[in-house]
Design a protein around this motif. Structure first.
Motif, mmCIF file in Angstrom:
data_model
loop_
_atom_site.group_PDB
_atom_site.id
_atom_site.type_symbol
_atom_site.label_atom_id
_atom_site.label_comp_id
_atom_site.label_asym_id
_atom_site.label_seq_id
_atom_site.Cartn_x
_atom_site.Cartn_y
_atom_site.Cartn_z
ATOM 1 N N ILE A 241 0.838 -1.204 0.000
ATOM 2 C CA ILE A 241 0.000 0.000 0.000
ATOM 3 C C ILE A 241 0.869 1.248 0.000
ATOM 4 C CG2 ILE A 241 -1.664 1.338 1.347
ATOM 5 C CD1 ILE A 241 -2.805 -1.316 2.358
ATOM 6 N N GLY A 242 1.876 1.280 0.872
ATOM 7 C CA GLY A 242 2.758 2.444 0.958
ATOM 8 C C GLY A 242 3.519 2.695 -0.323
ATOM 9 N N CYS A 243 4.069 1.630 -0.916
ATOM 10 C CA CYS A 243 4.830 1.784 -2.164
ATOM 11 C C CYS A 243 3.920 2.233 -3.303
ATOM 12 C CB CYS A 243 5.523 0.470 -2.526
ATOM 13 S SG CYS A 243 6.914 0.055 -1.449
ATOM 14 N N GLY A 244 2.686 1.727 -3.328
ATOM 15 C CA GLY A 244 1.744 2.163 -4.361
ATOM 16 C C GLY A 244 1.420 3.641 -4.241
ATOM 17 N N ILE A 245 1.180 4.098 -3.018
ATOM 18 C CA ILE A 245 0.912 5.526 -2.789
ATOM 19 C C ILE A 245 2.121 6.363 -3.167
ATOM 20 C CG2 ILE A 245 0.479 7.251 -0.989
ATOM 21 C CD1 ILE A 245 -1.181 5.127 0.467
ATOM 22 N N SER A 246 3.293 5.908 -2.768
ATOM 23 C CA SER A 246 4.526 6.650 -3.073
ATOM 24 C C SER A 246 4.744 6.774 -4.569
ATOM 25 C CB SER A 246 5.729 5.966 -2.407
ATOM 26 O OG SER A 246 5.671 6.083 -1.004
#
Length: 519
Positions: A241-246
């Motif tokens: 989730i974090g990498c996708g948002i980033s």
């Protein structure tokens, strides 16, 4: 005649009365098919008949790297416990008065007389036992490894189960990794290990005792699951989730830079954009890593592992370059550098390349298998050698972190000095804003990765979550940083010194430099 074994082995070894040699069991890519091993035990009857004809009671059998013994009890004799052990190339018949627990052999077993009593009732003839060792039987399990890669088959050609006096086996291995479980397979169908009917006892750091109530194929499985994987599923979800948002927000930043603001970008912004590209590559290779690993394509796995490693080292290098740029701009002055941007760009992208090429050339990029406590299996293409991982990744980042932390402390000192020299309210606000900018930069690029240094003891699990949240969202935080500095002072910036196409001159007062980092 019994002979005393060599070295510190106290077991009395009985020499077999006859020796047999049979063709090696066929292998597929170095592995014995379990069905072939089971068939081999079923086809020992001809050897047993020959022993009976020659009035021999013990015989050794060799089939390539498969070794074993056949022992038949004398007719009308009182049954006794029988003991056996294995060494590198021989299966021994032991005196059961020996202490089997001392770990004198890689494997030893005591078969109680009760088993022979049951076999005698079922077979109505002379009782015999086959004891064989099979190396590399069955394909490697992705989540468990067979201790010493050895499987032992024990049979009396009778249904021997529910013994009140268990069969006792002792397995020894100096380098045991994982949790040990004594398992068995009934020799029918596919290889499916079960712990039913067996109890596991860890005698010491090198010896495992298996107590089983039946006869069949036996082994010790070492579970590859460790305590570090208990949080794997939740950490993986947070990372995705974090990498996708980033990636989403870094793509917006790159779009804004290359299409809208490129003409008025400065050196610090160009360095930041290079870091964005490195982090985008890092996130993209991480998000696709498991999918590539699941294809089980070795070439693709090596490639994605190489890209992931390269982009991570490139990110560290651009972290170093950002700190170096600040050092040259704020600390060192009156410095002239020819082709400044070209040189640091080559440094940022070329420096990690020889490292990953060298690691790939020695074949250390492979598929790692991770198993959670819930039984879910995850695959990842990465470095398999822990020495290389710690030396290259942790060591390289530690050097970068030391340098950037030193620059951060130096810059912080300069800002404090500037505040003392210009203490008006307006200037204090400016200094406070600049302090937050510099602090944000080093928090985002430095301290977030350094959390890994505290992944020990009671801080291990909390540090995993802190590290995962901060670093998976690093691109998002950087986007906020980029957006802030590019909207400050109506979008006008002068963080860089006087520059031309080929030369950068760093020359201004320390206080002015601090004030004009991004303004």
């Amino acid at each position: 005649m019994p002979t005393q074994s060599q070295g510190n082995k106290t077991a009395c070894i009985k020499q077999p009365q006859k020796n047999f040699s049979k063709p090696e069991i066929k292998k597929d890519e170095g592995f014995i098919d379990p069905a072939d091993a089971s068939d081999a035990l079923d086809k020992m009857e001809s050897l047993l008949k020959e022993m009976k004809k020659d009035n021999k009671h013990t015989a050794s059998v060799v089939m390539g790297d498969v070794i074993g013994v056949i022992q038949r009890q004398a007719e009308n004799a009182e049954f006794e416990d029988l003991c056996y052990s294995s060494e590198e190339n021989v299966m021994n018949i032991l005196d059961c008065q020996s202490d089997l627990e001392k770990g004198n052999f890689p494997w030893s077993v005591m078969i109680p007389s009760e088993a022979f009593d049951k076999a005698s009732l079922e077979n109505n003839e002379s009782v015999f036992v086959y004891v064989f060792r099979f190396k590399n039987m069955g394909r490697k399990d992705e989540t468990n490894s067979v201790l010493n890669n050895e499987v032992y088959g024990i049979t009396m050609r009778a249904n021997i189960a529910n013994l009140t006096n268990n069969i006792e086996m002792f397995f020894t291995q100096n380098d045991q990794v994982g949790k040990a479980s004594c398992v068995s397979w009934d020799g029918k169908g596919g290889l499916k290990w079960t712990t039913s009917g067996c109890e596991t006892e860890q005698i010491d750091n090198t010896t495992i005792k298996c107590s089983c109530s039946h006869l069949t194929f036996f082994a010790v499985l070492m579970s590859l699951t460790d305590e570090n994987n208990t949080e794997l599923e939740s950490l993986t979800l947070i990372s995705y989730i974090g990498c996708g948002i980033s990636m989403f927000f870094m793509a917006i930043a790159l779009f804004m830079h290359f299409l809208l603001r490129k003409a008025k970008s400065n050196q610090a912004t160009k360095i930041l954009m290079n870091m964005f590209v490195a982090l985008c590559l890092l996130n993209a290779s991480f998000l696709s890593n498991e999918s590539v690993a699941n294809t089980k394509d070795n070439a693709a796995c090596v490639f994605i592992a190489l890209v992931l490693h390269y982009s991570m080292l490139a990110s560290f290098t651009w972290f170093f370059i950002q700190a170096l740029h600040m050092y040259l701009w704020l600390i060192r002055q009156n410095v002239t550098i020819t082709n400044y941007m070209r040189k640091i760009t080559v440094l940022g992208w070329a420096f990690p390349a020889p490292i990953v090429i060298a690691i790939a050339s020695v074949g250390e990029y492979k598929t790692l298998i991770l198993k959670t406590t819930s039984g879910k299996i995850s695959r990842m293409c990465w470095i398999t050698n822990p020495v290389i991982h710690y030396a290259v990744n942790i060591g390289y980042y530690a050097l970068v972190f030391i340098f950037t932390t030193g620059i951060f402390i130096t810059i912080l000192t300069r800002i404090v000095q500037a505040r003392r020299m210009r203490a008006t309210d307006g200037k204090r606000k400016t200094f406070r804003k600049q302090l937050m900018m510099v602090l944000s930069l080093f928090l985002l690029f430095g301290l977030t990765w350094s959390v890994a240094f505290f992944s020990y003891g009671p801080m291990r699990i909390p540090s995993y979550y802190i590290f995962t949240v901060l670093n998976s969202l690093q691109g998002f935080f950087l986007f906020l940083y980029y957006y802030h500095i590019h909207n400050d002072v109506a979008g006008h910036f002068s963080d860089d010194p006087e520059s031309t196409e080929s030369t950068t001159t760093i020359a201004q007062s320390s206080i002015t430099a601090v004030e004009n980092i991004y303004n």
